[in-house]
Write an enzyme that holds these catalytic residues in place. Structure first.
Site, mmCIF file in Angstrom:
data_model
loop_
_atom_site.group_PDB
_atom_site.id
_atom_site.type_symbol
_atom_site.label_atom_id
_atom_site.label_comp_id
_atom_site.label_asym_id
_atom_site.label_seq_id
_atom_site.Cartn_x
_atom_site.Cartn_y
_atom_site.Cartn_z
ATOM 1 N N CYS A 160 -2.660 -0.194 7.403
ATOM 2 C CA CYS A 160 -1.854 1.031 7.331
ATOM 3 C C CYS A 160 -2.035 1.893 8.579
ATOM 4 O O CYS A 160 -1.080 2.511 9.048
ATOM 5 C CB CYS A 160 -2.200 1.811 6.068
ATOM 6 S SG CYS A 160 -1.730 0.908 4.570
ATOM 7 N N GLU A 195 0.848 3.936 1.740
ATOM 8 C CA GLU A 195 1.275 4.408 3.058
ATOM 9 C C GLU A 195 2.445 3.587 3.589
ATOM 10 O O GLU A 195 3.428 4.136 4.087
ATOM 11 C CB GLU A 195 0.102 4.341 4.059
ATOM 12 C CG GLU A 195 -1.083 5.178 3.676
ATOM 13 C CD GLU A 195 -2.138 4.443 2.855
ATOM 14 O OE1 GLU A 195 -3.288 4.902 2.842
ATOM 15 O OE2 GLU A 195 -1.817 3.415 2.226
ATOM 16 N N CYS A 247 -6.412 2.074 5.561
ATOM 17 C CA CYS A 247 -7.074 0.832 5.958
ATOM 18 C C CYS A 247 -6.550 0.412 7.347
ATOM 19 O O CYS A 247 -5.629 1.034 7.877
ATOM 20 C CB CYS A 247 -6.769 -0.253 4.924
ATOM 21 S SG CYS A 247 -5.055 -0.849 4.988
ATOM 22 N N HIS A 301 0.849 -1.190 0.000
ATOM 23 C CA HIS A 301 0.000 0.000 0.000
ATOM 24 C C HIS A 301 0.884 1.240 0.000
ATOM 25 O O HIS A 301 2.008 1.225 0.520
ATOM 26 C CB HIS A 301 -0.879 0.023 1.251
ATOM 27 C CG HIS A 301 -1.994 -0.966 1.226
ATOM 28 N ND1 HIS A 301 -3.139 -0.783 1.969
ATOM 29 C CD2 HIS A 301 -2.164 -2.138 0.563
ATOM 30 C CE1 HIS A 301 -3.958 -1.797 1.778
ATOM 31 N NE2 HIS A 301 -3.383 -2.644 0.929
#
Length: 168
Positions: free
Chosen positions: A85, A54, A82, A52
């Protein structure tokens, strides 16, 4: 702090993901006014569900500093993080999260649950939401609109091919 300036940098990262047919989410990690980490979604490219935006920005920042503790750092993300993260924000000791668009289906800050301000954790993250929200939402909407269109065109082509096979 000029939050819009850094969110625009996160949007640049989101555009990179978009060009790779990845969900267009971008993130930048800022410390003392300097970008020390960048990331954009690479889940499909790397075949890694943890890739992801992040997490990639946090990892790059930690590598830059030579320390996993990102105290004083501000993470800018185009989308509400999410649960994975959000947990990483706590673990990396990020001071502030600034995000653009809310994620009503999977957001773990303000939408579904709140991971980063959990008082039982030994670290909490300050949150600023809605920075350049329209721009952040727009790139996601454009991506999913095009994805749906591609899917429909693909289904129509399959139907057409099937009809030709039946006729022959």
């Amino acid at each position: 702090m000029d939050h819009a300036k850094y969110m625009r940098e996160a949007l640049v990262e989101a555009e990179k993901a978009y060009t790779l047919d990845e969900v267009p989410v971008g993130a930048v990690m800022v410390l003392d006014g300097k970008i020390i980490g960048r990331g954009h979604n690479l889940r499909e490219t790397l075949k890694d569900s943890s890739a992801h935006a992040e997490l990639l920005a946090l990892r790059e920042a930690a590598g830059y500093l030579g320390d996993w503790r990102l105290n004083g750092g501000i993470l800018y993300s185009t989308l509400e993080p999410c649960p994975m993260c959000a947990g990483a924000l706590v673990q990396f000791r990020v001071t502030t999260l600034v995000y653009g668009a809310a994620d009503p289906k999977a957001g773990a800050i303000d939408s579904v649950i709140d991971v980063v301000r959990q008082p039982r954790f030994n670290h909490q993250v300050q949150v600023i939401a809605g920075v350049l929200e329209d721009e952040c939402r727009s790139i996601l909407q454009r991506f999913f609109r095009e994805l749906r269109k591609k899917k429909i065109i693909g289904e129509m082509a399959e139907l057409d091919e099937g009809a030709r096979l039946e006729i022959e």
